[in-house]
Design a protein around this motif. Structure first.
Motif, PDB file in Angstrom:
ATOM      1  N   MET A   1       0.855  -1.169   0.000  1.00  0.00           N
ATOM      2  CA  MET A   1       0.000   0.000   0.000  1.00  0.00           C
ATOM      3  C   MET A   1       0.906   1.239   0.000  1.00  0.00           C
ATOM      4  O   MET A   1       1.771   1.374   0.855  1.00  0.00           O
ATOM      5  CB  MET A   1      -0.889  -0.021   1.254  1.00  0.00           C
ATOM      6  CG  MET A   1      -1.918   1.062   1.253  1.00  0.00           C
ATOM      7  SD  MET A   1      -3.094   1.109   2.660  1.00  0.00           S
ATOM      8  CE  MET A   1      -3.245  -0.540   3.229  1.00  0.00           C
ATOM      9  N   ARG A   2       0.672   2.117  -0.961  1.00  0.00           N
ATOM     10  CA  ARG A   2       1.503   3.326  -1.028  1.00  0.00           C
ATOM     11  C   ARG A   2       0.958   4.414  -0.103  1.00  0.00           C
ATOM     12  O   ARG A   2      -0.230   4.447   0.210  1.00  0.00           O
ATOM     13  CB  ARG A   2       1.594   3.830  -2.465  1.00  0.00           C
ATOM     14  CG  ARG A   2       0.359   4.523  -2.980  1.00  0.00           C
ATOM     15  CD  ARG A   2       0.574   5.097  -4.391  1.00  0.00           C
ATOM     16  NE  ARG A   2      -0.678   5.607  -4.933  1.00  0.00           N
ATOM     17  CZ  ARG A   2      -1.087   6.868  -4.814  1.00  0.00           C
ATOM     18  NH1 ARG A   2      -0.356   7.751  -4.177  1.00  0.00           N
ATOM     19  NH2 ARG A   2      -2.245   7.253  -5.328  1.00  0.00           N
ATOM     20  N   PRO A  78      -6.052   4.208   6.516  1.00  0.00           N
ATOM     21  CA  PRO A  78      -6.239   3.496   5.248  1.00  0.00           C
ATOM     22  C   PRO A  78      -7.439   4.088   4.511  1.00  0.00           C
ATOM     23  O   PRO A  78      -8.438   4.454   5.139  1.00  0.00           O
ATOM     24  CB  PRO A  78      -6.511   2.051   5.667  1.00  0.00           C
ATOM     25  CG  PRO A  78      -6.410   1.995   7.145  1.00  0.00           C
ATOM     26  CD  PRO A  78      -6.272   3.378   7.671  1.00  0.00           C
ATOM     27  N   LEU A  79      -7.336   4.194   3.202  1.00  0.00           N
ATOM     28  CA  LEU A  79      -8.364   4.853   2.412  1.00  0.00           C
ATOM     29  C   LEU A  79      -8.478   4.168   1.060  1.00  0.00           C
ATOM     30  O   LEU A  79      -7.464   3.773   0.476  1.00  0.00           O
ATOM     31  CB  LEU A  79      -7.965   6.323   2.218  1.00  0.00           C
ATOM     32  CG  LEU A  79      -8.854   7.225   1.384  1.00  0.00           C
ATOM     33  CD1 LEU A  79     -10.149   7.520   2.129  1.00  0.00           C
ATOM     34  CD2 LEU A  79      -8.132   8.519   1.076  1.00  0.00           C
ATOM     35  N   GLN A  80      -9.713   4.027   0.584  1.00  0.00           N
ATOM     36  CA  GLN A  80      -9.925   3.518  -0.767  1.00  0.00           C
ATOM     37  C   GLN A  80     -10.282   4.684  -1.671  1.00  0.00           C
ATOM     38  O   GLN A  80     -11.231   5.430  -1.403  1.00  0.00           O
ATOM     39  CB  GLN A  80     -11.028   2.465  -0.812  1.00  0.00           C
ATOM     40  CG  GLN A  80     -11.160   1.841  -2.191  1.00  0.00           C
ATOM     41  CD  GLN A  80     -12.108   0.655  -2.210  1.00  0.00           C
ATOM     42  OE1 GLN A  80     -12.979   0.525  -1.362  1.00  0.00           O
ATOM     43  NE2 GLN A  80     -11.916  -0.213  -3.180  1.00  0.00           N
ATOM     44  N   ASP A  83     -10.957   5.127  -7.697  1.00  0.00           N
ATOM     45  CA  ASP A  83     -10.544   4.170  -8.735  1.00  0.00           C
ATOM     46  C   ASP A  83     -10.308   2.767  -8.183  1.00  0.00           C
ATOM     47  O   ASP A  83      -9.956   1.851  -8.908  1.00  0.00           O
ATOM     48  CB  ASP A  83      -9.301   4.672  -9.470  1.00  0.00           C
ATOM     49  CG  ASP A  83      -8.048   4.697  -8.596  1.00  0.00           C
ATOM     50  OD1 ASP A  83      -8.096   4.273  -7.414  1.00  0.00           O
ATOM     51  OD2 ASP A  83      -7.000   5.154  -9.099  1.00  0.00           O
ATOM     52  N   GLY A  84     -10.510   2.598  -6.860  1.00  0.00           N
ATOM     53  CA  GLY A  84     -10.367   1.288  -6.236  1.00  0.00           C
ATOM     54  C   GLY A  84      -9.053   1.077  -5.516  1.00  0.00           C
ATOM     55  O   GLY A  84      -8.920   0.152  -4.721  1.00  0.00           O
ATOM     56  N   GLU A  85      -8.057   1.902  -5.791  1.00  0.00           N
ATOM     57  CA  GLU A  85      -6.757   1.736  -5.145  1.00  0.00           C
ATOM     58  C   GLU A  85      -6.882   1.984  -3.646  1.00  0.00           C
ATOM     59  O   GLU A  85      -7.540   2.921  -3.206  1.00  0.00           O
ATOM     60  CB  GLU A  85      -5.729   2.711  -5.736  1.00  0.00           C
ATOM     61  CG  GLU A  85      -4.360   2.564  -5.102  1.00  0.00           C
ATOM     62  CD  GLU A  85      -3.327   3.580  -5.576  1.00  0.00           C
ATOM     63  OE1 GLU A  85      -2.153   3.427  -5.208  1.00  0.00           O
ATOM     64  OE2 GLU A  85      -3.705   4.535  -6.287  1.00  0.00           O
ATOM     65  N   ARG A  86      -6.229   1.137  -2.875  1.00  0.00           N
ATOM     66  CA  ARG A  86      -6.164   1.322  -1.428  1.00  0.00           C
ATOM     67  C   ARG A  86      -4.816   1.955  -1.097  1.00  0.00           C
ATOM     68  O   ARG A  86      -3.779   1.470  -1.550  1.00  0.00           O
ATOM     69  CB  ARG A  86      -6.334   0.000  -0.706  1.00  0.00           C
ATOM     70  CG  ARG A  86      -7.720  -0.584  -0.905  1.00  0.00           C
ATOM     71  CD  ARG A  86      -7.930  -1.828  -0.039  1.00  0.00           C
ATOM     72  NE  ARG A  86      -9.243  -2.396  -0.274  1.00  0.00           N
ATOM     73  CZ  ARG A  86     -10.358  -1.970   0.299  1.00  0.00           C
ATOM     74  NH1 ARG A  86     -10.322  -0.975   1.156  1.00  0.00           N
ATOM     75  NH2 ARG A  86     -11.518  -2.536   0.042  1.00  0.00           N
ATOM     76  N   VAL A  87      -4.867   3.042  -0.319  1.00  0.00           N
ATOM     77  CA  VAL A  87      -3.657   3.783   0.042  1.00  0.00           C
ATOM     78  C   VAL A  87      -3.666   4.060   1.537  1.00  0.00           C
ATOM     79  O   VAL A  87      -4.697   3.930   2.202  1.00  0.00           O
ATOM     80  CB  VAL A  87      -3.571   5.124  -0.734  1.00  0.00           C
ATOM     81  CG1 VAL A  87      -3.474   4.892  -2.228  1.00  0.00           C
ATOM     82  CG2 VAL A  87      -4.742   6.038  -0.398  1.00  0.00           C
ATOM     83  N   LEU A  88      -2.509   4.447   2.045  1.00  0.00           N
ATOM     84  CA  LEU A  88      -2.426   4.960   3.409  1.00  0.00           C
ATOM     85  C   LEU A  88      -2.422   6.474   3.280  1.00  0.00           C
ATOM     86  O   LEU A  88      -1.447   7.071   2.795  1.00  0.00           O
ATOM     87  CB  LEU A  88      -1.166   4.473   4.127  1.00  0.00           C
ATOM     88  CG  LEU A  88      -1.038   4.955   5.576  1.00  0.00           C
ATOM     89  CD1 LEU A  88      -2.174   4.388   6.438  1.00  0.00           C
ATOM     90  CD2 LEU A  88       0.313   4.579   6.149  1.00  0.00           C
ATOM     91  N   ALA A  89      -3.520   7.113   3.661  1.00  0.00           N
ATOM     92  CA  ALA A  89      -3.617   8.566   3.597  1.00  0.00           C
ATOM     93  C   ALA A  89      -2.807   9.146   4.750  1.00  0.00           C
ATOM     94  O   ALA A  89      -3.084   8.860   5.911  1.00  0.00           O
ATOM     95  CB  ALA A  89      -5.068   9.010   3.682  1.00  0.00           C
TER      96      ALA A  89
END
Length: 151
Positions: A1-2, A78-80, A83-89
């Motif tokens: 996860m970016r 964590p955030l979706q 576009d569906g990508e899961r990232v660490l906000a």
């Protein structure tokens, strides 16, 4: 996860009301999700968090005359993305004091126009009483700690 660095804005008027946008996702992986959230967005290449806060303020509200201070808080959640990508906000929150309640949508992107359905200025009492979903979680405590509501 970016990691996705972003600046979030706690925009407050002299009446001690804070601006939130109502997000209503109609399509994609977030279809049907409705919530209120602070203005703000991702930090672009070469920007600082403060640079992004100033840019987002202008783009999302059209407000050019304001005093920005902070960051007053930092969160990692964590955030979706749509576009569906899961990232660490990785979020930094800035207090923005403004004398206007008038905003402009002229700087909005096509994606913002599609999902940002409304805006509203909220008092502490209104935030405390609502049953609607508000992000970030614990917003009232954050605002109190930052002295936004004079507590």
């Amino acid at each position: 996860m970016r990691n996705r660095p972003s600046s979030r804005l706690l925009i407050v008027t002299p009446k001690r009301q804070i601006l939130l946008f109502r997000f209503a996702h109609r399509t994609g992986v977030l279809a049907g999700k409705i919530y209120w959230a602070t203005p703000g967005g991702g930090v672009e290449q070469g920007e600082t968090f403060m640079d992004a806060a100033i840019r987002e303020l202008r783009e999302e509200t059209g407000i050019h005359e304001a005093h920005i201070s902070g960051p007053v808080d930092r969160r990692e959640v964590p955030l979706q993305l749509p576009d569906g990508e899961r990232v660490l906000a990785v979020e930094q929150y800035f207090v923005v004091n403004t004398d206007t309640e008038s905003i402009s949508r002229d700087g909005w992107t096509a994606d913002e126009i599609e999902v940002m359905a409304d805006h509203r200025w909220w008092s502490r009492e209104e935030l405390s009483a609502t049953t609607e979903t508000i992000y970030p979680e614990g917003l009232i405590a954050m605002l109190d700690e930052a002295g936004v509501f004079g507590v």
